[in-house]
Every structure is written in C-alpha cells, then in structure tokens.
Design a protein around this motif. Structure first.
Motif, PDB file in Angstrom:
ATOM      1  N   ALA A 132       0.843  -1.193   0.000  1.00 40.87           N
ATOM      2  CA  ALA A 132       0.000   0.000   0.000  1.00 40.87           C
ATOM      3  C   ALA A 132       0.884   1.251   0.000  1.00 40.87           C
ATOM      4  CB  ALA A 132      -0.910  -0.002   1.220  1.00 40.87           C
ATOM      5  N   PRO A 133       0.446   2.341  -0.651  1.00 38.28           N
ATOM      6  CA  PRO A 133       1.249   3.573  -0.655  1.00 38.28           C
ATOM      7  C   PRO A 133       1.582   4.075   0.744  1.00 38.28           C
ATOM      8  CG  PRO A 133      -0.482   3.708  -2.311  1.00 38.28           C
ATOM      9  CD  PRO A 133      -0.741   2.455  -1.518  1.00 38.28           C
ATOM     10  N   ALA A 134       0.623   4.011   1.665  1.00 43.03           N
ATOM     11  CA  ALA A 134       0.891   4.475   3.033  1.00 43.03           C
ATOM     12  C   ALA A 134       1.952   3.604   3.701  1.00 43.03           C
ATOM     13  CB  ALA A 134      -0.403   4.473   3.851  1.00 43.03           C
ATOM     14  N   GLU A 135       1.911   2.308   3.425  1.00 41.95           N
ATOM     15  CA  GLU A 135       2.902   1.416   4.014  1.00 41.95           C
ATOM     16  C   GLU A 135       4.283   1.667   3.416  1.00 41.95           C
ATOM     17  OE1 GLU A 135       4.549  -1.582   6.434  1.00 41.95           O
ATOM     18  OE2 GLU A 135       2.784  -0.288   6.548  1.00 41.95           O
ATOM     19  N   LEU A 136       4.347   1.954   2.113  1.00 39.55           N
ATOM     20  CA  LEU A 136       5.641   2.270   1.503  1.00 39.55           C
ATOM     21  C   LEU A 136       6.231   3.523   2.134  1.00 39.55           C
ATOM     22  CD1 LEU A 136       7.857   1.783  -0.577  1.00 39.55           C
ATOM     23  CD2 LEU A 136       6.483   3.039  -2.254  1.00 39.55           C
ATOM     24  N   ALA A 137       5.402   4.522   2.407  1.00 41.01           N
ATOM     25  CA  ALA A 137       5.888   5.741   3.054  1.00 41.01           C
ATOM     26  C   ALA A 137       6.443   5.431   4.445  1.00 41.01           C
ATOM     27  CB  ALA A 137       4.760   6.776   3.151  1.00 41.01           C
ATOM     28  N   ARG A 138       5.775   4.550   5.182  1.00 44.86           N
ATOM     29  CA  ARG A 138       6.279   4.170   6.511  1.00 44.86           C
ATOM     30  C   ARG A 138       7.590   3.407   6.392  1.00 44.86           C
ATOM     31  NH1 ARG A 138       0.548   3.806   7.874  1.00 44.86           N
ATOM     32  NH2 ARG A 138       0.426   1.717   6.937  1.00 44.86           N
ATOM     33  N   LEU A 139       7.697   2.542   5.390  1.00 42.53           N
ATOM     34  CA  LEU A 139       8.943   1.803   5.170  1.00 42.53           C
ATOM     35  C   LEU A 139      10.090   2.757   4.825  1.00 42.53           C
ATOM     36  CD1 LEU A 139       7.523  -1.192   3.091  1.00 42.53           C
ATOM     37  CD2 LEU A 139       8.559  -1.348   5.366  1.00 42.53           C
ATOM     38  N   GLU A 140       9.803   3.749   4.022  1.00 41.91           N
ATOM     39  CA  GLU A 140      10.836   4.730   3.664  1.00 41.91           C
ATOM     40  C   GLU A 140      11.316   5.486   4.898  1.00 41.91           C
ATOM     41  OE1 GLU A 140       9.834   5.994  -0.953  1.00 41.91           O
ATOM     42  OE2 GLU A 140       8.790   7.023   0.676  1.00 41.91           O
ATOM     43  N   ARG A 141      10.384   5.920   5.733  1.00 44.81           N
ATOM     44  CA  ARG A 141      10.765   6.649   6.946  1.00 44.81           C
ATOM     45  C   ARG A 141      11.599   5.760   7.874  1.00 44.81           C
ATOM     46  NH1 ARG A 141       5.378   8.615   6.667  1.00 44.81           N
ATOM     47  NH2 ARG A 141       4.726   7.178   8.321  1.00 44.81           N
ATOM     48  N   ALA A 142      11.203   4.515   8.015  1.00 46.91           N
ATOM     49  CA  ALA A 142      11.940   3.597   8.882  1.00 46.91           C
ATOM     50  C   ALA A 142      13.351   3.369   8.366  1.00 46.91           C
ATOM     51  CB  ALA A 142      11.194   2.262   8.989  1.00 46.91           C
ATOM     52  N   PHE A 143      13.490   3.226   7.057  1.00 48.17           N
ATOM     53  CA  PHE A 143      14.817   2.987   6.494  1.00 48.17           C
ATOM     54  C   PHE A 143      15.701   4.226   6.616  1.00 48.17           C
ATOM     55  CE2 PHE A 143      17.771   3.197   2.887  1.00 48.17           C
ATOM     56  CZ  PHE A 143      18.546   2.076   3.163  1.00 48.17           C
ATOM     57  N   LEU A 144      15.155   5.397   6.307  1.00 49.21           N
ATOM     58  CA  LEU A 144      15.939   6.632   6.397  1.00 49.21           C
ATOM     59  C   LEU A 144      16.397   6.883   7.835  1.00 49.21           C
ATOM     60  CD1 LEU A 144      13.828   8.921   4.038  1.00 49.21           C
ATOM     61  CD2 LEU A 144      16.156   8.093   3.622  1.00 49.21           C
ATOM     62  N   ALA A 145      15.540   6.618   8.793  1.00 50.43           N
ATOM     63  CA  ALA A 145      15.933   6.794  10.190  1.00 50.43           C
ATOM     64  C   ALA A 145      17.029   5.804  10.566  1.00 50.43           C
ATOM     65  CB  ALA A 145      14.723   6.617  11.106  1.00 50.43           C
ATOM     66  N   ALA A 146      16.937   4.579  10.026  1.00 54.26           N
ATOM     67  CA  ALA A 146      17.914   3.548  10.379  1.00 54.26           C
ATOM     68  C   ALA A 146      19.308   3.870   9.851  1.00 54.26           C
ATOM     69  CB  ALA A 146      17.452   2.193   9.857  1.00 54.26           C
ATOM     70  N   ILE A 147      19.387   4.506   8.666  1.00 53.76           N
ATOM     71  CA  ILE A 147      20.709   4.803   8.078  1.00 53.76           C
ATOM     72  C   ILE A 147      21.107   6.268   8.261  1.00 53.76           C
ATOM     73  CG2 ILE A 147      20.412   2.975   6.363  1.00 53.76           C
ATOM     74  CD1 ILE A 147      20.074   5.265   4.272  1.00 53.76           C
ATOM     75  N   ASP A 148      20.358   6.986   9.100  1.00 53.71           N
ATOM     76  CA  ASP A 148      20.652   8.395   9.359  1.00 53.71           C
ATOM     77  C   ASP A 148      20.645   9.215   8.074  1.00 53.71           C
ATOM     78  OD1 ASP A 148      21.211  10.545  11.018  1.00 53.71           O
ATOM     79  OD2 ASP A 148      23.396  10.289  10.851  1.00 53.71           O
ATOM     80  N   TRP A 149      19.764   8.882   7.164  1.00 61.87           N
ATOM     81  CA  TRP A 149      19.556   9.617   5.912  1.00 61.87           C
ATOM     82  C   TRP A 149      20.791   9.619   5.006  1.00 61.87           C
ATOM     83  CZ3 TRP A 149      14.865  12.276   4.704  1.00 61.87           C
ATOM     84  CH2 TRP A 149      13.881  12.182   5.700  1.00 61.87           C
TER      85      TRP A 149
END
Length: 275
Positions: A132-149
């Motif tokens: 789902a688009p909303a889930e992809l957005a959450r996945l993106e935020r989780a990944f960016l936070a994990a690698i410090d952008w």
C-alpha cells in the motif's frame, strides 16, 4: 541463473546489460537468504520490513518486474546492496525471505528519487512492489531513520560491488578483457521473464558474501556519467500504464506458521501507536 552458458560482461557496470545485473543481485541475495532463513524468528527481530508470509515471487522476477515497470537505472540496482550494508552496520537487521521484497521496493523508491533525474510517484512504486502507498511511506521513513539519511554512495564503490558480484557468481559470469569487450560487448542472454515477473506484486549483508561495504559519498547516476550540458531538475514521470497486481494462479502465499503469527502479534502490539 537461467543458463549454463558463461556470460561475458563489460568492465564497467554502466555498460552491463541490466538483466545481467538483476541476475547477479538475485544470485547474491538468494545465497544470503538461504543462510539467514535458518535463524529462528523472534518478536525482537521483527521489523516493519517483515512480511507475514513469504511472497510467492522470486527475487529475480521481482527485480525484473521493477525494472520493467519503473525504468529503473543500473545505479539504483547496485545501491540495493549498498543500502543492505548501511542498515546492517547500524542496527540488527537480517535480509531473509520475509524481508527482502519489502526492503527492495523501499530502497528502489528512495534511490530513484535521490539519484535520478526522473522517477515515478510513490503510488506507482507501491503498486509495482505490491504494498500500500501508506505502508511504503512508513517503510521509507523507517529505512531513512535507520541509516541516518545517508543515501549517498560513490561510483567507485558501486563498481566494486559489480566486480565482486561477478567474481562470486559461481562462474556464470565473467568480466571481459578490453580486447574481448570490443568484440563481444552485448553478449548477454535475455531470457524471457517468467509469468511471476510479468504479473507482479549470522550473515545478513552483501559484505558477508564478498561484496564490500563503503563510506558515504556522492554518486553520479547512469545518465549523468556521460559528459553533457546542464542537468535538468528531477521530475516525476507519469507511468506508462498501471502494472498488473502481484498474484494470480499458483501465486497464493502460504499460511504463516504458528511461530510467525505469535511473533507478529507481539510486534503489532509494540507498533499499534504508530498508525
């Protein structure tokens, strides 16, 4: 992967056939998954990238589907490996049959938007990836936070990933010499995609499989690697047409195990406040 013939590839990854890159990356990820799937699943190890059950589409077909429906650049394909190393270096994360598909579509979406002149909408990436688009957005935020952008990477490091992928391909691929490259460039097989690709949907990182990790830096996209005039601003490109959904005859996912259900129930209790 699909042919016993040894395939020669050009020295630079930018000149390689994109389907050959898909095969190389799928080979490496399949090896990692065969090891990591032996690790017992616990509630503490579950992340947002975990699926409730194993998607019934192979990694190779999933990569081919993404390439077909998003015009993915070769740089973004190799960045998948760099981002696996990035997240594994910063937190406990395992690429397994439950995480690999959601991880791939997440980093493909982010790498395209951060490194390419043109890219698709999040809704299109979500449709291609089967989330789902909303889930992809959450996945993106989780990944960016994990690698410090830290999304950047150098061209030299991506070239090292390419060379090491070929070296660890089990003899299926080899890099041509300069003389061979002049004569045989383009000598890459183009097997027809399987129906799964046409109808879409411990050692935990590429470094453990012989692919190097890298420091952050700047990167040049495939189109920017050649000399040209002023660079246009990034633009969202309209999709040629909606991709068919992942699924179809014989594509149903197996039911989750009791262990998976228990682990996911505890994970949902921890994350219910995020929604």
């Amino acid at each position: 992967m699909e042919s016993s013939r040894r395939v020669g590839l050009p020295p630079a990854y930018e000149d390689a056939d994109i389907d050959a890159l898909c095969q190389l990356i799928a080979l490496m990820l399949d090896r990692l998954i065969s090891i990591n799937d032996r690790i017992p699943l616990s509630p503490e190890s579950i992340s947002r990238f975990h699926s409730a059950s194993v998607p019934q589409i192979s990694i190779l077909d999933y990569l081919r589907r993404i390439v077909r429906f998003t015009n993915l650049e070769k740089t973004c394909l190799l960045l998948i490996l760099h981002y696996i190393d990035q997240i594994c270096a910063r937190e406990t994360f395992t690429i397994s049959s439950l995480t690999v598909h959601r991880f791939i579509i997440t980093v493909v979406s982010l790498s395209s938007k951060s490194h390419c002149d043109a890219f698709c909408t999040n809704a299109h990436y979500a449709r291609v990836g089967g989330v789902a688009p909303a889930e992809l957005a959450r996945l993106e935020r989780a990944f960016l936070a994990a690698i410090d952008w830290r999304l950047a990477c150098t061209r030299e490091v991506l070239q090292l990933y390419y060379v090491n992928l070929v070296a660890h391909s089990g003899g299926r691929f080899h890099i041509l010499s300069e003389e061979e490259n002049d004569d045989d460039l383009g000598d890459v097989t183009h097997p027809a995609p399987s129906p799964a690709a046409a109808t879409p949907g411990s050692s935990s990182s590429p470094a453990a499989a012989g692919v190097p990790t890298s420091p952050a830096g700047s990167i040049t996209s495939d189109r920017q690697s050649t000399s040209r005039g002023p660079t246009a601003s990034p633009a969202v490109v309209p999709a040629a047409g909606p991709p068919p959904p992942i699924g179809g005859p014989g594509m149903g996912a197996p039911a989750p195990s009791v262990e998976q259900n228990m682990a996911f129930a505890q994970f949902q209790q921890r994350t219910q406040g995020e929604r």
